[in-house]
Design a protein around this motif. Sequence first.
Motif, short mmCIF file in Angstrom:
data_model
loop_
_atom_site.label_atom_id
_atom_site.label_comp_id
_atom_site.label_asym_id
_atom_site.label_seq_id
_atom_site.Cartn_x
_atom_site.Cartn_y
_atom_site.Cartn_z
N PRO A 61 0.79 -1.08 0.19
CA PRO A 61 0.06 -0.22 -0.43
C PRO A 61 0.80 1.37 -0.09
N HIS A 62 0.32 1.92 -0.69
CA HIS A 62 0.86 3.47 -0.63
C HIS A 62 -0.30 4.62 -1.20
N THR A 63 0.48 5.93 -0.17
CA THR A 63 -1.01 6.84 0.17
C THR A 63 -0.40 7.98 -1.42
N VAL A 64 -0.42 8.57 -1.76
CA VAL A 64 -0.01 10.54 -2.79
C VAL A 64 -1.64 10.84 -2.37
N ARG A 65 -1.32 11.92 -2.30
CA ARG A 65 -1.77 13.27 -2.34
C ARG A 65 -1.69 14.48 -3.18
N LEU A 66 -2.32 14.58 -3.70
CA LEU A 66 -2.55 15.23 -4.81
C LEU A 66 -3.40 16.84 -4.53
N GLU A 67 -3.02 17.39 -5.78
CA GLU A 67 -3.56 18.65 -5.61
C GLU A 67 -4.82 19.25 -7.30
N ASN A 82 0.15 2.50 -14.67
CA ASN A 82 0.98 2.42 -14.34
C ASN A 82 1.51 0.72 -13.52
N GLY A 83 -0.27 0.42 -13.40
CA GLY A 83 0.21 -0.82 -12.80
C GLY A 83 -0.75 -0.51 -11.43
N GLY A 84 -1.07 0.54 -10.53
CA GLY A 84 -1.70 1.18 -9.22
C GLY A 84 -2.94 0.20 -9.09
N ASN A 85 -3.22 -0.13 -8.33
CA ASN A 85 -4.35 -1.10 -7.70
C ASN A 85 -5.38 0.20 -6.99
N LEU A 86 -6.42 0.34 -6.80
CA LEU A 86 -7.05 1.80 -5.98
C LEU A 86 -7.61 1.23 -4.61
N LEU A 87 -7.05 1.69 -3.62
CA LEU A 87 -8.12 1.18 -2.60
C LEU A 87 -8.92 2.38 -1.62
N SER A 88 -8.51 3.42 -1.91
CA SER A 88 -9.86 3.94 -1.35
C SER A 88 -9.33 5.54 -1.98
N GLU A 93 -6.65 12.85 -1.27
CA GLU A 93 -5.98 11.37 -0.72
C GLU A 93 -6.27 9.73 -1.48
N VAL A 94 -5.43 9.46 -2.34
CA VAL A 94 -5.20 8.76 -2.72
C VAL A 94 -4.67 7.73 -2.34
N ASP A 95 -5.29 6.13 -1.37
CA ASP A 95 -4.78 5.26 -1.16
C ASP A 95 -4.49 4.05 -2.56
N LEU A 96 -3.38 3.44 -2.28
CA LEU A 96 -3.36 2.34 -3.83
C LEU A 96 -2.29 1.29 -3.35
N GLU A 97 -2.52 0.61 -4.09
CA GLU A 97 -1.52 -0.75 -4.09
C GLU A 97 -1.08 -1.00 -5.40
N CYS A 98 0.49 -1.13 -4.80
CA CYS A 98 1.46 -1.77 -6.08
C CYS A 98 2.80 -2.27 -6.10
N PRO A 99 4.02 -3.17 -6.46
CA PRO A 99 4.85 -3.47 -6.09
C PRO A 99 5.66 -1.96 -5.86
N PRO A 100 6.49 -2.66 -5.65
CA PRO A 100 7.72 -1.24 -4.86
C PRO A 100 8.28 -0.73 -6.25
N ASP A 101 8.80 -1.40 -6.96
CA ASP A 101 9.39 -0.69 -8.31
C ASP A 101 8.27 0.04 -9.08
N ARG A 102 7.41 -0.42 -9.41
CA ARG A 102 6.13 0.76 -9.79
C ARG A 102 5.98 1.65 -9.51
N PHE A 103 5.57 2.21 -8.37
CA PHE A 103 5.76 3.23 -7.30
C PHE A 103 6.03 4.76 -7.57
N ILE A 153 1.88 16.64 -4.23
CA ILE A 153 1.97 17.47 -2.46
C ILE A 153 2.25 16.22 -1.73
N GLN A 154 2.47 15.20 -1.68
CA GLN A 154 3.03 13.93 -1.13
C GLN A 154 2.75 12.54 -1.87
N ALA A 155 4.17 11.87 -1.60
CA ALA A 155 4.41 10.52 -2.57
C ALA A 155 4.50 9.30 -1.34
#
Length: 198
Positions: free
Chosen positions: A32-38, A56-62, A79-89, A104-106
């Motif tokens: 899981p990873h979190t990305v914060r966007l504007e 790019n291979g990300g699976n949306l969680l929330s 704020e987007v929570d997604l799931e992907c292999p670390p090398d794709r983030f 603004i946050q990755a």
Amino acid sequence: MKDTTPDDDTGSTPLDDPTTEVEADGGNRPQPHTVRLELTDEPGQLLAALQPIANNGGNLLSIFHERGNLTPRGRIPVEVDLECPPDRFEAIVDALRSEGVNVIQAGAERYAEEVIVMLIGDLVETDLSDTLERIDECGSASVADVALSAPDGRDDVSSARLRLATRAGKTTDAIAAARDVVADKNLHIIEPLTEEVI
């Protein structure tokens, strides 16, 4: 496709054996990873921002769309929570930025430092929003807060206090980017001394 070849004495393992862990991405398990966007408050902006994640291979969680809470530039934080292999983030983040989405946050890459600068000049006439966007585009900083002082309105010199959130170790880069934008617009900047600059 299921392997129907019967087991023999050669020691081979059937492809559908549950103990065999072969993954299409070479063995990197999704995390899981979190990305914060504007995002600008326009139809289709959220969908456009989510497309590079899926491509790019990300699976949306929330998705948390903070519609009632605007950023200093009048944009909507998402704020987007997604799931992907670390090398794709990193590819996902790069794809978002290349599409003009302000990240603004990755993940763990948070803006860990802050610096305050003052801009002085015809800020309103030279389009303050554009100035802030261009500073954001450097990738080293995000404008966390803006306080504009224009006592005589559009017809005179104004000043703006910017609080820049910068990536760890990138404060000098952020100030340099602000300096370049200011020089382009014939504005002046008052910048602090930082340990990196000294």
